[in-house]
Design a protein around this motif. Structure first.
Motif, PDB file in Angstrom:
ATOM      1  N   LEU A 162       0.832  -1.204   0.000  1.00  0.00           N
ATOM      2  CA  LEU A 162       0.000   0.000   0.000  1.00  0.00           C
ATOM      3  C   LEU A 162       0.869   1.257   0.000  1.00  0.00           C
ATOM      4  N   GLY A 163       1.799   1.304  -0.972  1.00  0.00           N
ATOM      5  CA  GLY A 163       2.585   2.510  -1.161  1.00  0.00           C
ATOM      6  C   GLY A 163       1.802   3.525  -1.975  1.00  0.00           C
ATOM      7  N   VAL A 164       2.509   4.349  -2.727  1.00  0.00           N
ATOM      8  CA  VAL A 164       1.844   5.408  -3.481  1.00  0.00           C
ATOM      9  C   VAL A 164       0.865   4.831  -4.497  1.00  0.00           C
ATOM     10  N   ILE A 165       1.298   3.814  -5.249  1.00  0.00           N
ATOM     11  CA  ILE A 165       0.415   3.211  -6.249  1.00  0.00           C
ATOM     12  C   ILE A 165      -0.717   2.446  -5.569  1.00  0.00           C
ATOM     13  N   GLY A 166      -0.377   1.659  -4.563  1.00  0.00           N
ATOM     14  CA  GLY A 166      -1.400   0.899  -3.856  1.00  0.00           C
ATOM     15  C   GLY A 166      -2.485   1.789  -3.280  1.00  0.00           C
ATOM     16  N   GLU A 167      -2.088   2.940  -2.752  1.00  0.00           N
ATOM     17  CA  GLU A 167      -3.083   3.868  -2.210  1.00  0.00           C
ATOM     18  C   GLU A 167      -3.991   4.389  -3.318  1.00  0.00           C
ATOM     19  N   ARG A 168      -3.421   4.710  -4.485  1.00  0.00           N
ATOM     20  CA  ARG A 168      -4.248   5.164  -5.612  1.00  0.00           C
ATOM     21  C   ARG A 168      -5.267   4.094  -5.990  1.00  0.00           C
ATOM     22  N   VAL A 169      -4.815   2.837  -6.023  1.00  0.00           N
ATOM     23  CA  VAL A 169      -5.703   1.723  -6.358  1.00  0.00           C
ATOM     24  C   VAL A 169      -6.804   1.584  -5.313  1.00  0.00           C
ATOM     25  N   ALA A 170      -6.438   1.744  -4.040  1.00  0.00           N
ATOM     26  CA  ALA A 170      -7.441   1.655  -2.970  1.00  0.00           C
ATOM     27  C   ALA A 170      -8.518   2.718  -3.142  1.00  0.00           C
ATOM     28  N   ARG A 171      -8.119   3.923  -3.457  1.00  0.00           N
ATOM     29  CA  ARG A 171      -9.093   5.006  -3.616  1.00  0.00           C
ATOM     30  C   ARG A 171      -9.990   4.764  -4.830  1.00  0.00           C
ATOM     31  N   LEU A 172      -9.428   4.234  -5.906  1.00  0.00           N
ATOM     32  CA  LEU A 172     -10.256   3.878  -7.056  1.00  0.00           C
ATOM     33  C   LEU A 172     -11.222   2.757  -6.698  1.00  0.00           C
ATOM     34  N   GLY A 173     -10.739   1.788  -5.927  1.00  0.00           N
ATOM     35  CA  GLY A 173     -11.620   0.709  -5.491  1.00  0.00           C
ATOM     36  C   GLY A 173     -12.802   1.221  -4.692  1.00  0.00           C
ATOM     37  N   ARG A 174     -12.546   2.145  -3.772  1.00  0.00           N
ATOM     38  CA  ARG A 174     -13.637   2.746  -2.999  1.00  0.00           C
ATOM     39  C   ARG A 174     -14.611   3.476  -3.924  1.00  0.00           C
ATOM     40  N   ALA A 175     -14.078   4.168  -4.929  1.00  0.00           N
ATOM     41  CA  ALA A 175     -14.942   4.906  -5.855  1.00  0.00           C
ATOM     42  C   ALA A 175     -15.849   3.959  -6.632  1.00  0.00           C
ATOM     43  N   PHE A 176     -15.387   2.741  -6.898  1.00  0.00           N
ATOM     44  CA  PHE A 176     -16.204   1.740  -7.593  1.00  0.00           C
ATOM     45  C   PHE A 176     -17.131   0.983  -6.644  1.00  0.00           C
ATOM     46  N   LEU A 187       3.575  -0.974   7.217  1.00  0.00           N
ATOM     47  CA  LEU A 187       2.692   0.106   7.650  1.00  0.00           C
ATOM     48  C   LEU A 187       1.890  -0.313   8.875  1.00  0.00           C
ATOM     49  N   ASP A 188       1.636   0.646   9.772  1.00  0.00           N
ATOM     50  CA  ASP A 188       0.775   0.344  10.908  1.00  0.00           C
ATOM     51  C   ASP A 188      -0.695   0.449  10.473  1.00  0.00           C
ATOM     52  N   GLU A 189      -1.579  -0.046  11.341  1.00  0.00           N
ATOM     53  CA  GLU A 189      -2.996  -0.122  10.981  1.00  0.00           C
ATOM     54  C   GLU A 189      -3.599   1.250  10.712  1.00  0.00           C
ATOM     55  N   GLN A 190      -3.202   2.237  11.492  1.00  0.00           N
ATOM     56  CA  GLN A 190      -3.743   3.576  11.307  1.00  0.00           C
ATOM     57  C   GLN A 190      -3.379   4.130   9.935  1.00  0.00           C
ATOM     58  N   THR A 191      -2.133   3.901   9.509  1.00  0.00           N
ATOM     59  CA  THR A 191      -1.702   4.390   8.202  1.00  0.00           C
ATOM     60  C   THR A 191      -2.466   3.695   7.084  1.00  0.00           C
ATOM     61  N   VAL A 192      -2.652   2.388   7.219  1.00  0.00           N
ATOM     62  CA  VAL A 192      -3.410   1.646   6.194  1.00  0.00           C
ATOM     63  C   VAL A 192      -4.820   2.205   6.073  1.00  0.00           C
ATOM     64  N   ARG A 193      -5.458   2.454   7.197  1.00  0.00           N
ATOM     65  CA  ARG A 193      -6.835   2.994   7.165  1.00  0.00           C
ATOM     66  C   ARG A 193      -6.855   4.395   6.554  1.00  0.00           C
ATOM     67  N   SER A 194      -5.821   5.173   6.832  1.00  0.00           N
ATOM     68  CA  SER A 194      -5.770   6.523   6.265  1.00  0.00           C
ATOM     69  C   SER A 194      -5.595   6.486   4.754  1.00  0.00           C
ATOM     70  N   ARG A 195      -5.182   5.339   4.232  1.00  0.00           N
ATOM     71  CA  ARG A 195      -5.003   5.167   2.790  1.00  0.00           C
ATOM     72  C   ARG A 195      -6.161   4.400   2.159  1.00  0.00           C
ATOM     73  N   TYR A 211     -10.638  -9.949  -5.977  1.00  0.00           N
ATOM     74  CA  TYR A 211      -9.567  -9.477  -6.847  1.00  0.00           C
ATOM     75  C   TYR A 211      -8.348  -9.226  -5.968  1.00  0.00           C
ATOM     76  N   VAL A 212      -7.226  -9.840  -6.305  1.00  0.00           N
ATOM     77  CA  VAL A 212      -5.973  -9.635  -5.572  1.00  0.00           C
ATOM     78  C   VAL A 212      -4.993  -8.953  -6.509  1.00  0.00           C
ATOM     79  N   THR A 213      -4.454  -7.810  -6.084  1.00  0.00           N
ATOM     80  CA  THR A 213      -3.551  -7.049  -6.948  1.00  0.00           C
ATOM     81  C   THR A 213      -2.254  -6.718  -6.209  1.00  0.00           C
ATOM     82  N   LEU A 214      -1.130  -6.928  -6.896  1.00  0.00           N
ATOM     83  CA  LEU A 214       0.189  -6.712  -6.307  1.00  0.00           C
ATOM     84  C   LEU A 214       0.699  -5.307  -6.591  1.00  0.00           C
ATOM     85  N   HIS A 215       1.209  -4.648  -5.530  1.00  0.00           N
ATOM     86  CA  HIS A 215       1.811  -3.318  -5.677  1.00  0.00           C
ATOM     87  C   HIS A 215       2.998  -3.152  -4.730  1.00  0.00           C
ATOM     88  N   CYS A 216       3.767  -4.223  -4.561  1.00  0.00           N
ATOM     89  CA  CYS A 216       4.947  -4.180  -3.697  1.00  0.00           C
ATOM     90  C   CYS A 216       6.203  -4.276  -4.561  1.00  0.00           C
TER      91      CYS A 216
END
Length: 343
Positions: A162-176, A187-195, A211-216
């Motif tokens: 859940l780096g920069v790209i992973g966060e972008r993907v997460a936000r797109l996922g929420r939008a869908f 990352l700690d749990e708070q950071t993951v939730r903030s992303r 759907y499982v997507t790799l971004h590491c």
């Protein structure tokens, strides 16, 4: 006293013109464009360079010009290396650190492009777009229901990294309207939730995601992170996506999981060998959508990467700490060498 000239070098691989424009506009910097057709000229140019812009594409860059111990030994004044992407597979970071060479990448510069490509693969697979296009052009006697796909709304997206790209993907996922899970041990749990994701273990992510997507990144910890045991833990009918790096998933194990019907599809932009050979087993499957490491290769993405690389090189040669320094422990050694060479 004459001001020393800082020499920046790159090979004649394609790069967005903004890199050369930025470098050519900086007083005190001379840009060398080195032709691969003249290896002796490349080595002569590199031997006196201070900054080396390097391609991160391991199957595109001739191996002799990877930034390893041999190249470092031939470049006594080399101060910094800038990788032309988020990855840095062509750079031996440990050897650079030992030699006092700062290494930067362009993390996040093409993040939007990669995230968009990820969802392009997800949508193409879930909606059976390629199959519908092919059959409409070549087949007759089928119904629309024969090409029925799936909604991704309400499904679960699992993001590994859940780096920069992973966060972008997460936000797109929420939008869908997707439920977004993420596994990132850094990352700690708070950071993951903030992303925009719910933190979970890798096992939970594999068991629950549609759907499982790799971004590491690819490193010793992530090499073959997804092998036969991990694919077997994924839900029956789930989809696997990777726009990260070849080698993080086991290609043959993925093939077996797809061929058996356990997984329903895969979208792959990255390969152990790029491009993969035409006879690669995964390319024989209709439920695989394959692209040639082009997720970040958009006009906007390539321009952003080139501009980021040029600007970080400028900062380093001015003694300013850049935003994407991969080996921060080198900083004091780098500054000492910079002072010795340029005063």
């Amino acid at each position: 006293m004459k001001t020393p000239i800082a020499i920046v070098s790159r090979l004649d691989l394609w790069i967005n013109p903004v890199f050369d424009e930025v470098m050519d506009a900086v007083p005190g910097i001379m840009l060398q464009r080195l032709a691969r057709s003249n290896p002796d000229g490349v080595w002569e140019g590199l031997s006196r360079t201070h900054a080396y812009h390097i391609s991160p594409a391991k199957d595109e860059l001739p191996r002799q010009w990877f930034a390893g111990q041999e190249l470092i030994s031939k470049c006594p004044d080399l101060l910094c290396i800038s990788s032309g992407g988020a990855g840095f597979d062509t750079v031996d970071v440990a050897a650079c650190t030992q030699a006092g060479i700062a290494v930067v990448n362009q993390a996040g510069a093409n993040a939007n492009s990669v995230a968009e490509h990820t969802f392009g693969l997800i949508l193409a697979l879930s909606k059976r777009i390629l199959e519908a296009n092919r059959r409409l052009r070549t087949d007759v006697g089928f119904s629309r229901e024969d090409l029925m796909g799936h909604e991704i709304y309400g499904s679960t997206l699992g993001i590994i990294g859940l780096g920069v790209i992973g966060e972008r993907v997460a936000r797109l996922g929420r939008a869908f309207g997707m439920n977004v899970l993420a596994y990132d041990p850094l990352l700690d749990e708070q950071t993951v939730r903030s992303r925009s994701a719910e933190p979970v273990s890798l096992d939970k992510l594999l068991h629950e995601s549609d759907y499982v997507t790799l971004h590491c990144p690819l490193n010793d910890e992530t090499k073959i992170l997804m092998g036969a045991p991990e694919f077997s833990k994924m839900k029956q009918g789930a989809v696997f996506i990777s726009t990260a790096r070849g080698g993080i998933h086991d290609e043959e194990a993925l093939y077996e999981s797809l061929k058996s019907g356990h997984l329903s599809g895969a979208g792959l932009d990255v390969w152990v060998v790029e491009p993969p050979p035409r006879e690669a087993s995964l390319l024989t499957l209709e439920n695989v959508i394959a692209t040639h490491h082009t997720a970040g290769v958009s006009h906007g993405g390539r321009r952003n990467v080139a501009a980021s690389s040029a600007n970080q090189i400028k900062m380093l040669l001015r003694g300013e700490r850049p935003p994407h320094l991969i080996n921060p422990e080198v900083w004091d050694h780098f500054k000492d060498r910079l002072h010795t060479i340029f005063g």
